[in-house]
Scaffold this motif. Structure first.
Motif, PDB file in Angstrom:
ATOM      1  N   GLY A 216       0.793  -1.267  -0.039  1.00  0.00           N
ATOM      2  CA  GLY A 216       0.158   0.088   0.062  1.00  0.00           C
ATOM      3  C   GLY A 216       0.902   1.216   0.037  1.00  0.00           C
ATOM      4  O   GLY A 216       0.343   2.481   0.118  1.00  0.00           O
ATOM      5  N   ALA A 217       2.118   1.033  -0.231  1.00  0.00           N
ATOM      6  CA  ALA A 217       2.955   2.363  -0.097  1.00  0.00           C
ATOM      7  C   ALA A 217       3.242   2.921  -1.459  1.00  0.00           C
ATOM      8  O   ALA A 217       3.580   3.980  -1.752  1.00  0.00           O
ATOM      9  N   ALA A 218       2.470   2.246  -2.482  1.00  0.00           N
ATOM     10  CA  ALA A 218       2.323   2.688  -3.884  1.00  0.00           C
ATOM     11  C   ALA A 218       1.027   2.569  -4.432  1.00  0.00           C
ATOM     12  O   ALA A 218       0.497   1.535  -4.378  1.00  0.00           O
ATOM     13  N   ILE A 219       0.244   3.469  -4.879  1.00  0.00           N
ATOM     14  CA  ILE A 219      -1.086   3.215  -5.547  1.00  0.00           C
ATOM     15  C   ILE A 219      -1.057   3.742  -6.917  1.00  0.00           C
ATOM     16  O   ILE A 219      -0.301   4.768  -7.186  1.00  0.00           O
ATOM     17  N   ARG A 220      -1.634   2.815  -7.926  1.00  0.00           N
ATOM     18  CA  ARG A 220      -1.289   2.994  -9.307  1.00  0.00           C
ATOM     19  C   ARG A 220      -2.780   3.775  -9.596  1.00  0.00           C
ATOM     20  O   ARG A 220      -3.789   3.066  -9.317  1.00  0.00           O
ATOM     21  N   ILE A 221      -2.662   4.743 -10.432  1.00  0.00           N
ATOM     22  CA  ILE A 221      -3.958   5.484 -10.961  1.00  0.00           C
ATOM     23  C   ILE A 221      -3.729   4.979 -12.507  1.00  0.00           C
ATOM     24  O   ILE A 221      -3.118   5.262 -13.274  1.00  0.00           O
ATOM     25  N   MET A 222      -4.987   4.158 -12.977  1.00  0.00           N
ATOM     26  CA  MET A 222      -4.813   3.527 -14.451  1.00  0.00           C
ATOM     27  C   MET A 222      -6.024   4.038 -15.327  1.00  0.00           C
ATOM     28  O   MET A 222      -6.837   4.624 -14.692  1.00  0.00           O
ATOM     29  N   ASN A 223      -5.683   4.059 -16.414  1.00  0.00           N
ATOM     30  CA  ASN A 223      -6.720   4.638 -17.502  1.00  0.00           C
ATOM     31  C   ASN A 223      -7.000   5.989 -17.414  1.00  0.00           C
ATOM     32  O   ASN A 223      -8.117   6.265 -17.722  1.00  0.00           O
ATOM     33  N   LEU A 224      -5.978   6.850 -17.411  1.00  0.00           N
ATOM     34  CA  LEU A 224      -6.181   8.133 -17.414  1.00  0.00           C
ATOM     35  C   LEU A 224      -6.309   8.631 -19.093  1.00  0.00           C
ATOM     36  O   LEU A 224      -5.198   8.298 -19.659  1.00  0.00           O
ATOM     37  N   ALA A 225      -6.945   9.489 -19.402  1.00  0.00           N
ATOM     38  CA  ALA A 225      -6.962   9.957 -20.977  1.00  0.00           C
ATOM     39  C   ALA A 225      -5.625  10.908 -21.111  1.00  0.00           C
ATOM     40  O   ALA A 225      -5.265  11.626 -20.278  1.00  0.00           O
ATOM     41  N   PRO A 226      -5.049  10.457 -22.149  1.00  0.00           N
ATOM     42  CA  PRO A 226      -3.600  11.319 -22.282  1.00  0.00           C
ATOM     43  C   PRO A 226      -3.828  12.733 -22.391  1.00  0.00           C
ATOM     44  O   PRO A 226      -2.760  13.462 -22.158  1.00  0.00           O
ATOM     45  N   THR A 227      -4.924  13.344 -22.721  1.00  0.00           N
ATOM     46  CA  THR A 227      -5.250  14.744 -22.562  1.00  0.00           C
ATOM     47  C   THR A 227      -5.236  15.360 -21.320  1.00  0.00           C
ATOM     48  O   THR A 227      -5.205  16.382 -21.157  1.00  0.00           O
ATOM     49  N   GLY A 228      -5.438  14.698 -20.456  1.00  0.00           N
ATOM     50  CA  GLY A 228      -5.443  14.813 -19.104  1.00  0.00           C
ATOM     51  C   GLY A 228      -6.701  14.939 -18.359  1.00  0.00           C
ATOM     52  O   GLY A 228      -7.821  15.688 -18.433  1.00  0.00           O
ATOM     53  N   ALA A 229      -6.884  13.648 -17.721  1.00  0.00           N
ATOM     54  CA  ALA A 229      -8.037  13.602 -16.972  1.00  0.00           C
ATOM     55  C   ALA A 229      -7.970  13.323 -15.394  1.00  0.00           C
ATOM     56  O   ALA A 229      -9.079  13.111 -14.732  1.00  0.00           O
ATOM     57  N   LEU A 230      -6.756  13.650 -15.057  1.00  0.00           N
ATOM     58  CA  LEU A 230      -6.679  13.462 -13.454  1.00  0.00           C
ATOM     59  C   LEU A 230      -7.362  14.716 -12.767  1.00  0.00           C
ATOM     60  O   LEU A 230      -7.097  15.829 -13.045  1.00  0.00           O
ATOM     61  N   ASN A 231      -8.232  14.649 -11.757  1.00  0.00           N
ATOM     62  CA  ASN A 231      -8.948  15.343 -10.991  1.00  0.00           C
ATOM     63  C   ASN A 231      -8.697  15.122  -9.527  1.00  0.00           C
ATOM     64  O   ASN A 231      -8.057  14.152  -9.008  1.00  0.00           O
ATOM     65  N   TYR A 232      -9.336  16.237  -8.591  1.00  0.00           N
ATOM     66  CA  TYR A 232      -9.065  16.007  -7.261  1.00  0.00           C
ATOM     67  C   TYR A 232     -10.003  14.701  -6.768  1.00  0.00           C
ATOM     68  O   TYR A 232      -9.534  14.138  -5.749  1.00  0.00           O
ATOM     69  N   ASP A 233     -10.991  14.407  -7.389  1.00  0.00           N
ATOM     70  CA  ASP A 233     -11.709  13.124  -6.614  1.00  0.00           C
ATOM     71  C   ASP A 233     -10.900  11.903  -6.638  1.00  0.00           C
ATOM     72  O   ASP A 233     -10.775  11.055  -5.897  1.00  0.00           O
ATOM     73  N   ILE A 234     -10.218  11.817  -8.238  1.00  0.00           N
ATOM     74  CA  ILE A 234      -9.208  10.786  -8.295  1.00  0.00           C
ATOM     75  C   ILE A 234      -8.385  10.548  -7.405  1.00  0.00           C
ATOM     76  O   ILE A 234      -7.607   9.777  -6.804  1.00  0.00           O
ATOM     77  N   PHE A 235      -7.597  11.880  -7.366  1.00  0.00           N
ATOM     78  CA  PHE A 235      -6.414  12.098  -6.182  1.00  0.00           C
ATOM     79  C   PHE A 235      -6.672  11.521  -4.888  1.00  0.00           C
ATOM     80  O   PHE A 235      -6.107  10.811  -4.278  1.00  0.00           O
ATOM     81  N   CYS A 236      -7.982  11.921  -4.214  1.00  0.00           N
ATOM     82  CA  CYS A 236      -8.589  11.661  -3.165  1.00  0.00           C
ATOM     83  C   CYS A 236      -8.707  10.276  -3.040  1.00  0.00           C
ATOM     84  O   CYS A 236      -8.647   9.600  -1.899  1.00  0.00           O
ATOM     85  N   ASP A 237      -9.156   9.625  -3.927  1.00  0.00           N
ATOM     86  CA  ASP A 237      -9.460   8.138  -3.943  1.00  0.00           C
ATOM     87  C   ASP A 237      -8.015   7.320  -3.764  1.00  0.00           C
ATOM     88  O   ASP A 237      -7.807   6.466  -2.909  1.00  0.00           O
ATOM     89  N   ALA A 238      -7.019   7.970  -4.526  1.00  0.00           N
ATOM     90  CA  ALA A 238      -5.830   7.303  -4.430  1.00  0.00           C
ATOM     91  C   ALA A 238      -5.124   7.366  -2.847  1.00  0.00           C
ATOM     92  O   ALA A 238      -4.600   6.685  -2.344  1.00  0.00           O
ATOM     93  N   LEU A 239      -5.145   8.980  -2.483  1.00  0.00           N
ATOM     94  CA  LEU A 239      -4.350   9.184  -1.241  1.00  0.00           C
ATOM     95  C   LEU A 239      -5.405   8.289   0.019  1.00  0.00           C
ATOM     96  O   LEU A 239      -4.755   7.853   0.968  1.00  0.00           O
TER      97      LEU A 239
END
Length: 303
Positions: A216-239
């Motif tokens: 659990g010391a590394a969390i991978r976020i997968m399937n992000l659209a290359p144009t930029g799909a990372l948002n705060y909700d996804i970030f909080c989920d990973a955190l």
């Protein structure tokens, strides 16, 4: 177990140390985030990985009478092979002999070569299932330590906690961060224009294996659209899935497009979370952070 600054101090005066330090300070600050450990098993890194969801066979009882089994079912011995990224650097003997400052010429070529090796190495850390973080728990979008951003295959980002009990980079003993600069040799090498030329040939290599003391010391976020799909909700989920968020150096590593999308989403939202530029010392002045997490643009993770 050493930090970036401790490595620099230990191997002061070594040419590889100077190159490693300059790359980390000027080009790839991710090298400053990493927690380094020296391999204890030749060309392998052997360590115990703890699973916080499993029982740990801890004995509790009266003083002097508590008993625990010798083998803890919550720990798994892992042995990873150290990987190697290498680049050969030829310098024309003609250029070398005519150079007014030969040392400056060599250092300039070695700096460029070291940067190439470091970029390839960072790509390996985040994409290899042999030498990097990708394993059976960080491979598919249904794995427990993976956040699925969408159903469409795309880029990955990584949230990593670097610490002695979290994510580490194992390197061979006696090397600054696993970097080695080989002694030069003079040789005839192929030239597509003139056939052959005499050159001084150097090599630079980086040996390492990315290790997780707990998955659990590394969390991978997968399937992000290359144009930029990372948002705060996804970030909080990973955190929320990260094993700890109050110890070690925590960094989010994503392509420039994903970091830009996250910053835009945070700045335009109505929540009270704001980005900060935090001065973290002489080697890391004004690092952009979000909720205490370093935001690192990592070109190696771009499509």
């Amino acid at each position: 177990m050493l930090t970036f600054n401790e490595l620099i101090a230990r191997y002061a005066g070594n040419l590889a140390t100077d190159l490693f330090s300059r790359i980390g300070n000027e080009s790839l600050p991710i090298l400053q985030d990493i927690y380094y450990i020296e391999s204890n098993d030749g060309g392998y890194a052997s360590y115990s990985q703890s699973d916080p969801t499993a029982s740990t066979n801890i004995g509790i009882g009266r003083f002097g009478e508590a008993r625990a089994l010798m083998a803890g079912s919550g720990a798994t011995k892992i042995s990873k092979t150290l990987g190697e990224v290498v680049r050969v650097i030829p310098i024309s003997a003609t250029y070398y002999e005519k150079a007014a400052d030969k040392e400056a010429l060599v250092r300039g070529e070695l700096m460029a070569g070291t940067l190439d090796v470091a970029l390839a190495g960072i790509n390996t850390i985040f994409t290899s299932n042999t030498y990097g973080f990708v394993d059976s728990l960080h491979d598919q979008d249904t794995d427990p330590y993976v956040v699925r951003a969408s159903a469409t295959p795309g880029e990955s980002a990584w949230l990593v906690r670097w610490n002695f009990d979290g994510a580490c980079l194992a390197t061979p003993p006696g090397t600054p961060g696993g970097i080695t600069v080989g002694d030069p040799i003079k040789d005839n090498i192929g030239d597509n224009v003139n056939g052959y030329m005499q050159a001084y040939v150097f090599y630079i290599k980086w040996n390492f294996a990315a290790c997780l003391k707990t998955p659990g010391a590394a969390i991978r976020i997968m399937n992000l659209a290359p144009t930029g799909a990372l948002n705060y909700d996804i970030f909080c989920d990973a955190l929320a899935r990260l094993d700890k968020d109050d110890i070690g150096t925590i960094g989010l590593y994503a392509s420039p497009a994903q970091i830009g999308a996250l910053c835009k989403d945070v700045k335009t939202s109505t929540n009270s979370i704001r980005l900060q530029d935090v001065n973290m010392g002489p080697n890391r002045p004004f690092v952009r952070t979000l909720d205490g997490v370093l935001l690192r643009k990592t070109v190696a993770l771009a499509s």
